[in-house]
Every structure is written in C-alpha cells, then in structure tokens.
Design a protein around this motif. Structure first.
Motif, PDB file in Angstrom:
ATOM      1  N   TYR A  39       0.823  -1.095   0.128  1.00  0.00           N
ATOM      2  CA  TYR A  39      -0.110   0.053  -0.087  1.00  0.00           C
ATOM      3  C   TYR A  39       0.810   1.272  -0.026  1.00  0.00           C
ATOM      4  CZ  TYR A  39      -3.738   3.243   1.323  1.00  0.00           C
ATOM      5  OH  TYR A  39      -4.427   4.447   1.279  1.00  0.00           O
ATOM      6  N   GLN A  40       1.863   1.501   0.935  1.00  0.00           N
ATOM      7  CA  GLN A  40       2.795   2.184   0.723  1.00  0.00           C
ATOM      8  C   GLN A  40       3.444   2.693  -0.521  1.00  0.00           C
ATOM      9  OE1 GLN A  40       2.963   4.330   3.271  1.00  0.00           O
ATOM     10  NE2 GLN A  40       1.665   3.028   4.364  1.00  0.00           N
ATOM     11  N   GLU A  41       3.679   1.763  -1.300  1.00  0.00           N
ATOM     12  CA  GLU A  41       4.321   1.636  -2.529  1.00  0.00           C
ATOM     13  C   GLU A  41       3.334   2.058  -3.608  1.00  0.00           C
ATOM     14  OE1 GLU A  41       8.269  -0.439  -1.265  1.00  0.00           O
ATOM     15  OE2 GLU A  41       7.157  -1.226  -2.665  1.00  0.00           O
ATOM     16  N   MET A  42       2.147   2.032  -3.541  1.00  0.00           N
ATOM     17  CA  MET A  42       1.177   2.201  -4.739  1.00  0.00           C
ATOM     18  C   MET A  42       0.523   3.630  -4.600  1.00  0.00           C
ATOM     19  SD  MET A  42      -1.061  -1.261  -4.602  1.00  0.00           S
ATOM     20  CE  MET A  42      -2.176  -0.745  -5.931  1.00  0.00           C
ATOM     21  N   HIS A  43       0.017   4.014  -5.915  1.00  0.00           N
ATOM     22  CA  HIS A  43      -0.561   5.344  -6.066  1.00  0.00           C
ATOM     23  C   HIS A  43      -1.830   5.402  -5.158  1.00  0.00           C
ATOM     24  CE1 HIS A  43       1.639   7.594  -9.215  1.00  0.00           C
ATOM     25  NE2 HIS A  43       1.866   6.461  -9.860  1.00  0.00           N
ATOM     26  N   ARG A  44      -2.425   6.294  -4.849  1.00  0.00           N
ATOM     27  CA  ARG A  44      -3.642   6.599  -4.094  1.00  0.00           C
ATOM     28  C   ARG A  44      -4.736   7.175  -4.866  1.00  0.00           C
ATOM     29  NH1 ARG A  44      -1.193   6.492   1.136  1.00  0.00           N
ATOM     30  NH2 ARG A  44       0.387   5.095   0.888  1.00  0.00           N
ATOM     31  N   PRO A  45      -5.927   6.644  -4.785  1.00  0.00           N
ATOM     32  CA  PRO A  45      -6.515   5.508  -4.378  1.00  0.00           C
ATOM     33  C   PRO A  45      -5.734   4.391  -4.745  1.00  0.00           C
ATOM     34  CG  PRO A  45      -7.965   6.280  -5.457  1.00  0.00           C
ATOM     35  CD  PRO A  45      -7.042   7.312  -5.665  1.00  0.00           C
ATOM     36  N   ALA A  46      -5.534   3.333  -3.879  1.00  0.00           N
ATOM     37  CA  ALA A  46      -5.014   2.211  -4.348  1.00  0.00           C
ATOM     38  C   ALA A  46      -5.992   1.125  -4.298  1.00  0.00           C
ATOM     39  CB  ALA A  46      -3.895   1.723  -3.404  1.00  0.00           C
ATOM     40  N   PHE A  47      -6.295   0.485  -5.608  1.00  0.00           N
ATOM     41  CA  PHE A  47      -7.247  -0.599  -5.775  1.00  0.00           C
ATOM     42  C   PHE A  47      -6.841  -2.054  -5.521  1.00  0.00           C
ATOM     43  CE2 PHE A  47      -8.785   3.471  -7.556  1.00  0.00           C
ATOM     44  CZ  PHE A  47     -10.238   3.412  -7.422  1.00  0.00           C
ATOM     45  N   VAL A  48      -7.832  -2.874  -5.210  1.00  0.00           N
ATOM     46  CA  VAL A  48      -7.639  -4.176  -5.626  1.00  0.00           C
ATOM     47  C   VAL A  48      -8.766  -4.826  -6.057  1.00  0.00           C
ATOM     48  CG1 VAL A  48      -7.155  -6.213  -4.142  1.00  0.00           C
ATOM     49  CG2 VAL A  48      -6.185  -4.376  -3.179  1.00  0.00           C
ATOM     50  N   PHE A  49      -8.285  -5.632  -7.042  1.00  0.00           N
ATOM     51  CA  PHE A  49      -9.547  -6.366  -7.687  1.00  0.00           C
ATOM     52  C   PHE A  49      -9.074  -7.810  -7.765  1.00  0.00           C
ATOM     53  CE2 PHE A  49      -9.388  -2.182  -9.667  1.00  0.00           C
ATOM     54  CZ  PHE A  49     -10.758  -2.059  -9.467  1.00  0.00           C
ATOM     55  N   ASP A  50      -9.742  -8.495  -6.903  1.00  0.00           N
ATOM     56  CA  ASP A  50      -9.465  -9.887  -6.608  1.00  0.00           C
ATOM     57  C   ASP A  50     -10.347 -10.868  -7.403  1.00  0.00           C
ATOM     58  OD1 ASP A  50      -8.916 -12.524  -5.623  1.00  0.00           O
ATOM     59  OD2 ASP A  50      -9.250 -11.971  -3.375  1.00  0.00           O
ATOM     60  N   GLY A  51      -9.804 -11.403  -8.437  1.00  0.00           N
ATOM     61  CA  GLY A  51     -10.603 -12.040  -9.427  1.00  0.00           C
ATOM     62  C   GLY A  51     -10.469 -13.603  -8.993  1.00  0.00           C
ATOM     63  N   ARG A  52     -10.111 -13.876  -7.637  1.00  0.00           N
ATOM     64  CA  ARG A  52     -10.222 -15.132  -7.455  1.00  0.00           C
ATOM     65  C   ARG A  52     -10.762 -15.310  -5.944  1.00  0.00           C
ATOM     66  NH1 ARG A  52      -9.432 -19.410 -10.894  1.00  0.00           N
ATOM     67  NH2 ARG A  52      -7.844 -18.626 -12.485  1.00  0.00           N
ATOM     68  N   ASN A  53     -11.221 -14.019  -5.242  1.00  0.00           N
ATOM     69  CA  ASN A  53     -11.701 -14.148  -4.064  1.00  0.00           C
ATOM     70  C   ASN A  53     -11.153 -14.837  -3.117  1.00  0.00           C
ATOM     71  OD1 ASN A  53     -13.646 -12.477  -4.979  1.00  0.00           O
ATOM     72  ND2 ASN A  53     -15.144 -14.103  -4.919  1.00  0.00           N
ATOM     73  N   ILE A  54      -9.329 -14.596  -3.067  1.00  0.00           N
ATOM     74  CA  ILE A  54      -8.760 -15.343  -2.071  1.00  0.00           C
ATOM     75  C   ILE A  54      -8.038 -14.336  -0.991  1.00  0.00           C
ATOM     76  CG2 ILE A  54      -7.531 -17.175  -3.682  1.00  0.00           C
ATOM     77  CD1 ILE A  54      -5.287 -15.129  -4.118  1.00  0.00           C
TER      78      ILE A  54
END
Ligand code: UDX
Ligand code: UDX
Length: 456
Positions: A419-434
């Motif tokens: 998270y610290q190293e990503m652009h904001r807003p930082a998104f997560v798209f979990d295509g496997r629901n893990i």
C-alpha cells in the motif's frame, strides 16, 4: 512388458511417470517429436511443473522410465502404446473454432501402422470426440496382412497442479474397449496395470463410445458448475449478496456438494473450453441443435465473466486506465502450474492493454517468454508490459492490484508495504476471492471481489 507413450506433455509425462513408479517391472518409454521437450525431461528442469513430479521422475528415470525422440523404436518394442498427443480446437476448414483437430492423433495411428511388426494394444489417452476409436482402428487395420491391433479408450481425469495426487489416488479409472474376446483381453491387460495401485472397485470398464463420451461429459459438467456460480456472481454484485456465502449455503446440500463452486474471473486451461466446443460440434453433427446451444452457453458465460472483470476494473479506475500501471498477480490458468493455456489472465491483460494500460505481471512459474507468446507481442516493453520478479516489484507505483491466479503466496503478501508503494487511491481487484478484503480495506485499499459489492 514394454509400454510406449507418444506425447510427453502435461498428460503423457506425469501419467507415465506414475505408471513407471508403481510398476517397476514395466519398461515405460515416453516419446515426442519435440527434441527440446525430451531433453528437458531427461536433464531438467522438467517441462511440466507439478508438485511431486520431480521426485518420481528422478527415481524412475533410467531405471524403467525413459524419454526419447526415437518414436519408431519405442513403438516397435512396446506391447501397449498410449496416444497422448494434443488435440487442440481446429482453427481451419470444417468445424473451425469448435471441432477437435485430430491430425496428430491420426499421424500417430499411421506411424504405428507403418512400423509395428507384431500385435499391439493402442490406448487413446488424449481427449477425443466420440467414435474416434473407429477411425484409429480403421487406419491401424488398413493393412490386411500384418499385426492386429486393439484400440482402447482410457481418458485422463487428472487436474493440473494436483496431477500426482490425482494419479496416485484417482476417483476412478475408466477403460473402454471392444466387446469382442480380443477387445476384452486388451481391457484386462490395462486393468492389470492400474490394479497395481488402484483398488479394483475404482477401475470402471465400458464400451468405447461411453468411455470417450464420459470424458467430454465430465469436463462439461465441471465447467458448467463454474459458469453457473459465475453467473450468480454477477447477480450478487448487483444485489449485495456475497457469492462465497451463496456457494457455501448451496454447497452444504449433499445433492449439490461443495466442490467446483468457487466464483472466479473465469475458467481456463487446455480442456474445458476445447472439450465443450467439441461436444457442441458433435451435437450439431448429429442434428441436436438444442443440446448444442445448451452446452455452448457454458463457454459464452465464461467469456462474459472474463470481459466483465476487466470492465469492472476500468469502471472502478474512473473509466480510464490509459497509462496507468496495473499490477497483474498470476498469469497461469490456476495455481501450482506453469500452464497458461486459455488462462483468463491472457484475456484480462489483452483487454487492459487495448485500454492502453501499462501492465506489470508477476507469476511464480510463468516466464517472460511465455507471457510474450501468449499476449502475441514480440517486444513486451514497447507493448506496455513488464514481467516482474516478484509481487512487490509489480505493485510498486501501480494504481491497482489485480489477482488473476489464486497462488497461495498472494494471500500472505505484506499488503501494508504494498500500500505504501502504490498510487492513491490504491485499488485491489480480486479475481479469485482469495484475499481478506475487509482487512485490506482497513489498510486503506479500495477493494473489489468477484460476486461482492464494490468498495468493501
Ligand atoms: C493432453 C491430451 O492429449 C489432450 O487431448 C487433452 O485434452 C489434454 O491433455 P497435453 O498433454 O496437455 O494434452 O498436451 P501437450 O502438453 O501439448 O503435449 C502433447 C505433446 O505431444 C507435445 O509435447 C507434442 O510435441 C507431442 N506431439 C504432438 C507428438 O509427439 N507428436 C505429434 O504428432 C503431435
Ligand atoms: C480439468 C478437469 O478438472 C480434469 O478432470 C480434466 O482431466 C482436465 O480438465 P484442469 O483444467 O487441469 O482439469 O484444472 P481444473 O482444476 O479443473 O480447473 C480448470 C479451471 O477452472 C481453472 O482455471 C480453475 O481456476 C477454474 N476453476 C476451478 C474455477 O474457476 N472455480 C472452481 O471452483 C474450480
């Protein structure tokens, strides 16, 4: 006894390694036209990544397991020959896009007919349309004087990533043969081999056509379950239901059962789509149009699911991903394999590249060379693709993390660091629901899963 297997691929290699492992008295020779593949089976790293395969190959290789390009000698010396060459979807002529391309199977049958000097049992291991055994038999028997052949169907039900476990402890082994005395003797010879480690009750025998059709039907039913739950995932996103909760609730009904109900970015792999399309083609061939379109819908739903996932990403990122770095975690069609055939990640990446995104891909088993071949781009950098050495490198400077394969290592990443190293807003798209989306949300991520309402 000598066994030969033509085709040292994902099916032929592991299956023969298991037979050699369980039957030290049988000499098993695996042959292939691809000299590089054979060299890799002999010297490693093995061309197929499967947990447990390395060990078994190391023990048996040179003892009773051999890999060679000398196809004719191996055919001549074997009493039983497995055909395990690929049968991809035919891309030309009659049946293009649906029918199986049987040219390699036919070439094997012709080769066997040309070089055999004594009687042989020929075993179809490749997945084939119903009644292929008829053609194989016709080709083998075209010489009136000469050796006699029995054709068996022995479809492989192993799943990649768990191949060794599936081979060691299969739910069942299926052997189809001719009802004649000679046909039944051939069936019995193959039963004997499996009976060295598989309980007799799990070795099923049937006629040839039932055996051939059972393989296509098994894959169609499995893929249908995934398309069914994926269809429901779209409705979950629209209504606020959670697809994992729905899957759990229905899976506890013993008539439905819990397996193969994991909603995802879509199914991939070399078999499901190919085999269903083949089934569709067969139904059309026999004039069963309603049956054909019923099964075709399973593939259409899968295409929809892959497309829907990318559209959700683009929409989530304010309707533009142009020049945004997107970290794609996982490129294999499922975890624990290096296989990328029909991997949903390919379609997701292609769609994102078409939207002019910069894609940073990391997969623990897939090489940059394979990524470039799968995406159809020679110069990865020019196409906006970077293949990274780990998940952190891919995520650095990215706008979004996109999970395409359910590798275990993705569950335990240091997401606070990411998270610290990503652009904001930082998104997560979990295509496997893990991933634990609630925990990621607490860290600051904007999260989105399959069949879950956005922004949890
Ligand atoms: C298998 C089955 O054969 C296929 O029908 C089933 O649906 C999926 O599993 P797989 O083992 O995954 O295919 O294919 P692949 O890994 O591509 O291996 C096939 C091998 O056969 C390749 O190494 C190829 O070089 C070899 N081959 C192909 C031959 O040796 N001779 C030929 O004429 C054609
Ligand atoms: C499949 C069959 O399972 C096997 O019996 C047959 O011999 C070959 O085809 P495989 O393609 O290796 O095996 O993998 P499988 O585990 O069936 O997964 C296929 C695809 O479906 C993968 O992309 C996987 O991620 C996906 N999948 C599987 C889901 O999306 N949800 C699930 O619940 C299960």
């Amino acid at each position: 006894m000598n066994i030969c297997c033509i085709g040292a691929g994902y099916v032929g290699g592991p299956t023969m390694a298991m037979i050699a492992h369980k039957c030290p008295q049988i000499k098993v020779t695996v042959v292939d036209v691809d000299a590089r593949r054979i060299a890799a089976w002999n010297d490693g790293p093995l061309p197929v990544f499967e947990p447990g395969l390395d060990d078994i190959v190391r023990q048996a290789r040179g003892r009773n397991l051999f890999f060679s390009t000398d196809i004719d000698t191996a055919i001549r010396e074997a009493q039983m020959i497995f055909i395990s060459v690929n049968t991809p979807t035919k891309m030309y002529g009659v049946g293009a896009g649906k029918a199986s391309d049987l040219q390699y199977v036919e070439a094997c049958a012709r080769r066997i007919a040309a070089v055999a000097r004594d009687d042989k049992i020929v075993v179809e291991k490749s997945t084939l349309p119903v009644r292929t055994a008829e053609s194989v038999r016709a080709i083998l028997s075209a010489q009136h004087e000469g050796p006699r052949f029995q054709v068996l169907s022995n479809p492989e039900f192993l799943a990649e990533g768990t191949a060794m476990r599936d081979l060691e402890n299969p739910d069942r082994v299926l052997i189809g043969g001719d009802p004649s005395a000679a046909g039944q003797a051939a069936v019995a010879a193959l039963v004997e081999i499996y009976a060295k480690w598989v309980p007799r009750a799990k070795i099923l025998t049937s006629n040839l056509w039932s055996s051939e059709l059972s393989k296509l039907t098994a894959n169609a039913f499995l893929a249908q379950r995934i398309s069914s739950i994926n269809a429901i995932s779209a409705l979950c996103e629209a209504t606020g239901a959670d697809v994992d909760e729905v899957a759990h609730a229905i899976g506890t009904d013993s008539r439905i059962g819990p397996k193969f109900l994991k909603a995802s970015v879509g199914f991939g792999g070399s078999c499901f789509q190919k085999d269903i399309l083949n089934l569709v083609y067969l139904c059309e061939h026999y004039g069963l149009d309603e049956v054909a379109s019923y099964w075709e819908q399973v593939v259409k739903m899968n295409d929809y699911q892959k497309r829907r996932f990318t559209q959700r990403i683009v929409r989530g990122l304010y309707n533009t991903v142009a020049n945004k770095r997107l970290a794609v975690l996982g490129f294999a069609f499922k975890k624990d394999t290096n296989d990328t055939r029909e991997s949903p990640a390919i379609y997701v990446c292609q769609d994102l590249l078409a939207e002019r995104a910069k894609v940073a891909i990391y997969d623990p088993q897939v090489t940059a060379e394979k990524v470039s071949a799968d995406l159809g781009v020679k110069d990865l950098a020019a196409a906006g693709v970077e293949v990274c050495a780990d998940a952190y490198a891919a995520a650095k400077g990215a706008h979004a993390l996109i999970i395409c394969t359910e590798w275990d290592e993705f569950k335990t990443l240091d997401f606070a660091r990411i998270y610290q190293e990503m652009h904001r807003p930082a998104f997560v798209f979990d295509g496997r629901n893990i991933l634990d989306l609630a925990a990621l949300h607490k860290l600051g991520f904007t999260t989105s899963g399959i069949g879950k309402s956005n922004g949890e």
